[in-house]
Design an enzyme around this catalytic site. Structure first.
Site, PDB file in Angstrom:
ATOM      1  N   LYS A 150       0.745  -1.083  -0.114  1.00  0.00           N
ATOM      2  CA  LYS A 150      -0.056   0.081  -0.087  1.00  0.00           C
ATOM      3  C   LYS A 150       1.007   1.138   0.049  1.00  0.00           C
ATOM      4  O   LYS A 150       1.664   1.279   0.862  1.00  0.00           O
ATOM      5  CB  LYS A 150      -0.838   0.095   1.347  1.00  0.00           C
ATOM      6  CG  LYS A 150      -1.976  -1.203   1.292  1.00  0.00           C
ATOM      7  CD  LYS A 150      -3.126  -0.849   0.272  1.00  0.00           C
ATOM      8  CE  LYS A 150      -4.411  -1.689   0.463  1.00  0.00           C
ATOM      9  NZ  LYS A 150      -5.377  -1.504  -0.219  1.00  0.00           N
ATOM     10  N   LYS A 258     -13.791  -7.090  -6.827  1.00  0.00           N
ATOM     11  CA  LYS A 258     -14.199  -7.118  -5.515  1.00  0.00           C
ATOM     12  C   LYS A 258     -15.836  -7.124  -5.317  1.00  0.00           C
ATOM     13  O   LYS A 258     -16.472  -6.314  -5.392  1.00  0.00           O
ATOM     14  CB  LYS A 258     -13.751  -6.010  -4.606  1.00  0.00           C
ATOM     15  CG  LYS A 258     -12.279  -5.777  -4.522  1.00  0.00           C
ATOM     16  CD  LYS A 258     -11.748  -4.636  -3.921  1.00  0.00           C
ATOM     17  CE  LYS A 258     -10.489  -4.356  -3.765  1.00  0.00           C
ATOM     18  NZ  LYS A 258      -9.855  -3.183  -3.197  1.00  0.00           N
TER      19      LYS A 258
END
Length: 351
Positions: A150, A258
């Site tokens: 990230k 997702k």
């Protein structure tokens, strides 16, 4: 074909705060939805993410209670108006699939539930670069060959030095590096940052700039030496009417699927059909669901027999997750058939 419905709210507690460029998370509120038909029961999880999911609204529990009441009055779960509630649609699809198989927590009878693992990436959350490197080393030592960092909040030069440190130790033929910016790069800096990052043999960068800036994202994709993957960009998009147009215009190398954010398996499979037509790559990722949602996504993903590492390594983030046969090890997600599931208590809608 009448169903009965009930639900249970559950607040997941992170073992340690999880940070992205959007902020820090300590808890995650989810809802387990139970559907019953002819003595068969199925479970689904609605777990929208605040600040990201279109259905992460204050009155979500009231909406779920209302939907359950409609179902108890005889309306089929998928006949409800769920366009603005993708996580609930996903939960209903999962519960219905489980009823269809007549086996608790089994949605798809693939090799995954019989011991065939799914390759996954090792996720390194945002932290100090020292802690992020330590986490990366641990994941590599434990068998991961694909590491996802990230990025986007720390000093950019610091992040580059961190990636350089990894590359000095492991070439891109040994360790695949993916980056997830969560839309953190400023529009006027994204192209230059991607150019600098390309020195480190990066596989892909997810959502480098904020979503809903199609012209900017198209330019970023066209100029980037690193493959760009759309993630948040897909949220709220009507795939049947606008999905193909979106991908044809932006031309990303990959999209991230997702189910919680997109609205379940049916809509994800439509995205996949668009990808196949346009020769766009894809992989599936969980969205911080508990093991109930993660299990469903993993089983669905296994139906495609993909060799690409998937984003399914989030089962160990919580102190109070539902115990399950899922285990991440050696860079794979396994379903250990000798392990048992923990119980989920349900409350009736009218209680």
């Amino acid at each position: 074909m009448n169903y009965s419905a009930s639900y249970k709210k559950h607040e997941l507690q992170f073992i340690k705060p999880s940070r992205t460029s959007r902020g820090e998370m300590r808890t995650h509120e989810v809802f387990y939805i139970s559907l019953t038909h002819n003595s068969e029961t199925g479970t689904g999880e609605a777990a929208p993410l605040k600040g990201l999911s279109i259905d992460a609204v204050e009155d979500l529990e009231e909406k779920i209670k209302s939907f359950c009441s409609f179902i108890n009055e005889g309306i089929h779960p998928l006949d409800l108006d769920l366009e603005k509630f993708p996580s609930i649609r996903f939960a209903f699809e999962c519960a219905l699939k489980e009823i269809e198989t007549s086996h608790q927590h089994i949605l798809f009878g693939t090799g995954f539930i019989h011991g065939e693992p799914i390759p996954i990436n090792g996720l390194v959350w945002m932290d100090s670069t020292e802690n992020m490197l330590n986490e990366a080393w641990k994941k590599i030592e434990s068998g991961f060959t694909c590491i996802k960092f990230k990025v986007g909040t720390l000093d950019f030069d610091e992040e580059c030095r961190m990636l350089e440190t990894v590359r000095k130790k492991y070439s891109d033929s040994k360790i695949e590096i993916r980056l997830d910016a969560n839309g953190a790069f400023k529009n006027d800096e994204a192209t230059q940052k991607l150019k600098e990052l390309s020195r480190f043999g990066i596989h892909s960068v997810e959502q480098p700039v904020k979503q809903k800036q199609h012209e900017i994202m198209q330019e970023v994709c066209a100029k980037s030496k690193i493959a760009i993957a759309l993630d948040e960009e897909l949220i709220g998009v009507d795939v049947f009417n606008n999905g193909k147009k979106l991908l044809q215009f932006i031309k990303p190398a990959y999209i991230i699927l997702k189910p919680t954010l997109i609205g379940g398996f049916t809509l994800c499979e439509k995205w996949i059909s668009v990808c196949e037509e346009l020769k766009t790559g894809w992989w599936a990722t969980s969205a911080l669901e508990s093991n109930i949602g993660l299990n469903a996504i993993a089983q669905w993903t296994s139906t495609f027999k993909t060799k690409m590492p998937q984003g399914l390594g989030t089962g160990g983030l919580y102190t109070n997750n539902i115990s399950s046969p899922l285990i991440a090890k050696n860079g794979f997600l396994f379903y250990e058939v000798d392990k048992i599931w923990g119980e989920i208590p349900y409350i009736r809608v009218d209680e």
